[in-house]
Design a protein around this motif. Structure first.
Motif, short mmCIF file in Angstrom:
data_model
loop_
_atom_site.label_atom_id
_atom_site.label_comp_id
_atom_site.label_asym_id
_atom_site.label_seq_id
_atom_site.Cartn_x
_atom_site.Cartn_y
_atom_site.Cartn_z
N VAL A 52 -35.56 8.83 -11.31
CA VAL A 52 -35.63 10.19 -11.85
C VAL A 52 -35.85 11.19 -10.73
CG1 VAL A 52 -36.85 11.70 -13.45
CG2 VAL A 52 -36.50 9.30 -14.04
N ARG A 53 -36.64 10.82 -9.75
CA ARG A 53 -36.90 11.72 -8.63
C ARG A 53 -35.63 12.05 -7.85
NH1 ARG A 53 -41.61 12.64 -6.00
NH2 ARG A 53 -42.57 10.87 -7.05
N GLN A 54 -34.71 11.09 -7.78
CA GLN A 54 -33.48 11.31 -7.03
C GLN A 54 -32.62 12.42 -7.63
OE1 GLN A 54 -31.41 7.59 -6.74
NE2 GLN A 54 -32.96 6.63 -5.44
N ILE A 55 -32.78 12.68 -8.91
CA ILE A 55 -31.99 13.71 -9.56
C ILE A 55 -32.33 15.09 -9.00
CG2 ILE A 55 -31.47 14.80 -11.77
CD1 ILE A 55 -32.12 12.12 -13.10
N ASP A 56 -33.63 15.35 -8.83
CA ASP A 56 -34.07 16.62 -8.25
C ASP A 56 -35.45 16.39 -7.62
OD1 ASP A 56 -34.62 19.18 -7.48
OD2 ASP A 56 -34.40 20.09 -9.46
N ARG A 57 -35.45 15.97 -6.38
CA ARG A 57 -36.71 15.61 -5.72
C ARG A 57 -37.65 16.80 -5.61
NH1 ARG A 57 -38.24 15.75 -0.34
NH2 ARG A 57 -36.13 16.38 0.27
N PHE A 58 -37.11 17.98 -5.36
CA PHE A 58 -37.96 19.15 -5.12
C PHE A 58 -38.65 19.64 -6.39
CE2 PHE A 58 -34.70 19.30 -1.78
CZ PHE A 58 -35.52 19.30 -0.66
N ALA A 59 -38.21 19.20 -7.55
CA ALA A 59 -38.84 19.61 -8.80
C ALA A 59 -40.17 18.91 -9.03
CB ALA A 59 -37.91 19.35 -9.98
N TYR A 60 -40.42 17.82 -8.33
CA TYR A 60 -41.63 17.03 -8.56
C TYR A 60 -42.58 17.02 -7.37
CZ TYR A 60 -38.58 15.26 -12.24
OH TYR A 60 -37.72 15.16 -13.32
N GLU A 61 -42.21 17.61 -6.26
CA GLU A 61 -43.04 17.60 -5.07
C GLU A 61 -43.53 19.01 -4.76
OE1 GLU A 61 -41.06 15.72 -1.85
OE2 GLU A 61 -40.75 13.83 -2.93
N PRO A 62 -44.81 19.14 -4.36
CA PRO A 62 -45.38 20.47 -4.10
C PRO A 62 -44.76 21.16 -2.90
CG PRO A 62 -46.91 18.75 -3.43
CD PRO A 62 -45.79 18.07 -4.15
N PHE A 63 -44.71 22.49 -2.97
CA PHE A 63 -44.17 23.30 -1.88
C PHE A 63 -45.25 23.68 -0.87
CE2 PHE A 63 -40.84 23.84 -5.02
CZ PHE A 63 -39.69 23.88 -4.24
N VAL A 64 -46.39 24.15 -1.37
CA VAL A 64 -47.42 24.68 -0.46
C VAL A 64 -48.80 24.09 -0.71
CG1 VAL A 64 -46.20 26.87 -0.16
CG2 VAL A 64 -47.89 26.65 -1.99
N LEU A 65 -49.02 23.44 -1.86
CA LEU A 65 -50.37 23.06 -2.25
C LEU A 65 -50.42 21.62 -2.73
CD1 LEU A 65 -53.33 23.85 -2.97
CD2 LEU A 65 -52.46 24.60 -5.20
N SER A 66 -51.37 20.85 -2.21
CA SER A 66 -51.57 19.47 -2.64
C SER A 66 -52.85 19.39 -3.47
CB SER A 66 -51.68 18.54 -1.42
OG SER A 66 -52.13 17.25 -1.82
N ILE A 67 -52.72 18.85 -4.68
CA ILE A 67 -53.86 18.59 -5.55
C ILE A 67 -53.81 17.12 -5.95
CG2 ILE A 67 -54.96 19.10 -7.76
CD1 ILE A 67 -55.22 21.39 -5.86
N GLY A 68 -54.91 16.41 -5.76
CA GLY A 68 -54.93 15.00 -6.09
C GLY A 68 -54.49 14.12 -4.92
N PRO A 69 -54.49 12.81 -5.13
CA PRO A 69 -54.28 11.87 -4.02
C PRO A 69 -52.83 11.59 -3.66
CG PRO A 69 -54.80 10.66 -6.02
CD PRO A 69 -54.88 12.11 -6.37
N TYR A 70 -51.86 11.86 -4.56
CA TYR A 70 -50.50 11.42 -4.33
C TYR A 70 -49.85 12.11 -3.14
CZ TYR A 70 -50.61 9.06 -8.88
OH TYR A 70 -50.90 8.22 -9.92
N HIS A 71 -50.14 13.38 -2.92
CA HIS A 71 -49.55 14.14 -1.81
C HIS A 71 -50.60 14.60 -0.81
CE1 HIS A 71 -45.63 14.28 -3.86
NE2 HIS A 71 -46.32 14.48 -4.97
N HIS A 72 -51.73 13.95 -0.83
CA HIS A 72 -52.83 14.31 0.06
C HIS A 72 -52.45 14.03 1.52
CE1 HIS A 72 -56.95 15.25 1.02
NE2 HIS A 72 -57.16 14.07 1.58
N ARG A 73 -52.86 14.95 2.40
CA ARG A 73 -52.66 14.83 3.85
C ARG A 73 -51.22 15.00 4.31
NH1 ARG A 73 -56.42 9.48 4.94
NH2 ARG A 73 -58.45 10.47 4.60
N LYS A 74 -50.33 15.45 3.46
CA LYS A 74 -48.97 15.72 3.92
C LYS A 74 -48.98 16.90 4.88
CE LYS A 74 -46.02 13.74 0.35
NZ LYS A 74 -44.91 13.98 -0.60
#
Length: 545
Positions: A52-74
């Motif tokens: 599902v992510r491959q359809i539109d990766r940018f719709a599910y990933e944060p642009f400027v802000l990370s909340i929670g552990p999944y995108h922490h430290r990017k």
């Protein structure tokens, strides 16, 4: 015999080795003690499936802000980390009788529950996880006006309250905090001096160095740009923390008596800003029991109005011709709620028979005589973007403002429903409905002319493509239970009616011009008078002398 014993011994050693390896993996992957019960009762925060992510990766990933552990430290999200330290310092200054230890103890108590809410894997030890919860929780508390109306409590005189600090940051987003970034160092130093939990100094150093390496263009970026994308990032499925974390921080700050006030402030802020994304949002009773911000957003989009049982078959001879006349000239009639049981049974048999597999396009419905109308709510206190209704051939749809951010919001709410089916499928049903009735540019043009769709995108084709993309990878059962079920049946019945198509053809081709309508009425009047005169002549001829 010796060979057999040697083989058995080798198998035993291999089994021991496999068992030892599995025990290590099991110890790593199993839920913490006492979390299984919490896992079944809490709202799970899932990762989006890779396909599902491959359809539109940018719709599910944060642009400027990370909340929670999944995108922490990017690395690309470290700029807003400085703002989190500023918010933590602000929270510490609000109540000087509480130290950072008190907040960390609260995070320690809620850690197991928070970990149980995440279904995806992440590599954070206990210390890093607790620190992440505290920083992200303080950010949500202050950024979403959760600290609005609070007063500063002085440590030297706990019974005396003074106004908030001059650098008030509650509920103003990124704009009001740009000047407070220098206070991050003091909050960071306080956190590193805690003795009961050893925090990784190297990690803080990496955050600081990452901030220094950011290009100067970020420093001069538009404040509004950050506000828009930060708010959008707060509604991503993978960018959530359990709201109980924010409640615990708020409880340490002011006690448990103002718990409802916290939820009211956050809900108010979400309501005001969701209007920007949807354009058809209204006043409603605010929910006070939600698991995270995306869940709160989803609750706001819950359909408030349901189909009344006012459209059912009518078999009276007089009403049959009266309905034809009303359809020709768009006259709305109110009908009695009789024969409801037979109508409901007919609807159930039709839907469960598998005959309705999708909706048709808007232009096809228009050709069949269905009138599209923008739904106006007026002074109603409870309504939603999903409040679609169909009565007497008129389909009323609330106005929808379409842009890239709207689609991202819908994608994540659909992903939320797909991964947490206990919360229903209303958003999925709405997205499936809209994507099918505007599957082509001319459909978008029709609804735009009716004021139902408002957009500033390049063309109607782009809008159609955006909604078509929304349904990819989505599982939806048309024969199941969803809130548009009765509308689906009634629109299909109306679409299949030859009588309705014939009336629509007359209306589109002969009544589109008012003078043609007048001519048709005059012709019908002449025909009626001719028939009446003929009948009277015959009655006079055959009557008694």
């Amino acid at each position: 015999m010796m060979a057999k014993d040697a083989s058995s011994s080798a198998d035993s050693e291999e089994i021991k080795e496999i068992a030892s390896s599995m025990e290590q993996d099991f110890g790593y992957l199993k839920w913490p003690e006492g979390n299984i019960g919490a896992m079944s009762s809490s709202c799970q925060i899932h990762r989006v499936h890779p396909l599902v992510r491959q359809i539109d990766r940018f719709a599910y990933e944060p642009f400027v802000l990370s909340i929670g552990p999944y995108h922490h430290r990017k690395v690309n999200l470290q700029y807003m980390e400085k703002l989190k330290w500023s918010y933590l310092d602000y929270v510490l200054k609000l109540n000087c009788t509480k130290s950072i230890r008190d907040y960390l103890v609260a995070m320690k108590n809620v850690e197991n529950h928070a970990r149980a809410c995440y279904c995806g894997e992440f590599n954070l030890d206990s210390k890093s996880f607790q620190r992440m919860l505290l920083l992200d929780g303080c950010f949500i508390l202050v950024y979403l006006t959760g600290a609005h109306g609070l007063q500063r409590i002085d440590k030297t005189d706990p019974g005396h309250s003074i106004n908030n600090p001059d650098d008030n940051v509650s509920g103003t987003g990124y704009a009001a905090h740009q000047a407070n970034r220098s206070s991050a160092n003091s909050g960071k130093q306080k956190l590193e001096n805690v003795h009961d939990i050893e925090l990784e100094i190297t990690d803080a150093g990496q955050q600081s160095s990452g901030n220094k390496n950011l290009s100067s263009c970020h420093e001069s970026s538009s404040i509004e740009w950050y506000d828009i994308f930060a708010l959008l990032d707060l509604f991503l499925l993978e960018n959530q923390i359990p709201f109980v974390v924010v409640e615990k921080i708020h409880e340490v700050l002011v006690g448990s008596d103002m718990k409802n006030k916290l939820k009211e402030n956050v809900s108010n802020y979400i309501e005001e800003n969701l209007q920007y994304f949807t354009g058809a949002f209204g006043i409603y009773e605010r929910p006070n029991d939600f698991y995270h911000l995306l869940h709160l957003c989803h609750m706001h989009f819950k359909p408030r109005m349901f189909e009344e049982e006012s459209s059912h078959p009518r078999h009276r001879f007089g009403e049959y011709f009266l309905d034809i006349f009303c359809k020709l000239f768009h006259i709305t009639r109110r009908h009695k709620k009789d024969e409801w049981n037979s109508w409901h049974n007919q609807q159930s048999n039709f839907l469960h028979g598998g005959q309705v597999t999708r909706w048709h396009r808007a232009t096809q419905y228009h050709e069949a005589g269905i009138v599209f109308k923008r739904k106006e709510f007026g002074g109603q206190s409870a309504h939603s973007l999903l409040d679609i209704s169909f009565h007497d051939g008129v389909l009323e749809i609330p106005c929808l403002s379409v842009d890239d951010r709207t689609c991202s919001l819908f994608r994540n709410m659909v992903a939320f429903e797909q991964t947490s089916p206990q919360f229903g499928n209303s958003i999925t049903a709405y997205v499936m409905f809209m994507s099918q009735i505007i599957s082509r540019p001319d459909d978008v043009s029709l609804l735009s002319q009716r004021g139902i769709i408002v957009h500033l995108l390049h063309s109607d084709k782009v809008v159609s493509a955006l909604f078509t993309q929304l349904t990819k990878g989505v599982v939806f059962d048309f024969t199941g239970n969803f809130y548009l079920r009765s509308i689906c049946w009634k629109m299909e019945m109306y679409y299949r009616s030859r009588l309705n198509r014939w009336i629509a053809w007359i209306r589109h081709n002969h009544l589109s011009n008012p003078w043609l309508g007048v001519a048709l009425l005059a012709g019908l009047l002449v025909v009626f008078c001719t028939i009446a005169q003929t009948v009277l002549t015959v009655l006079t001829y055959v009557g008694p002398p």
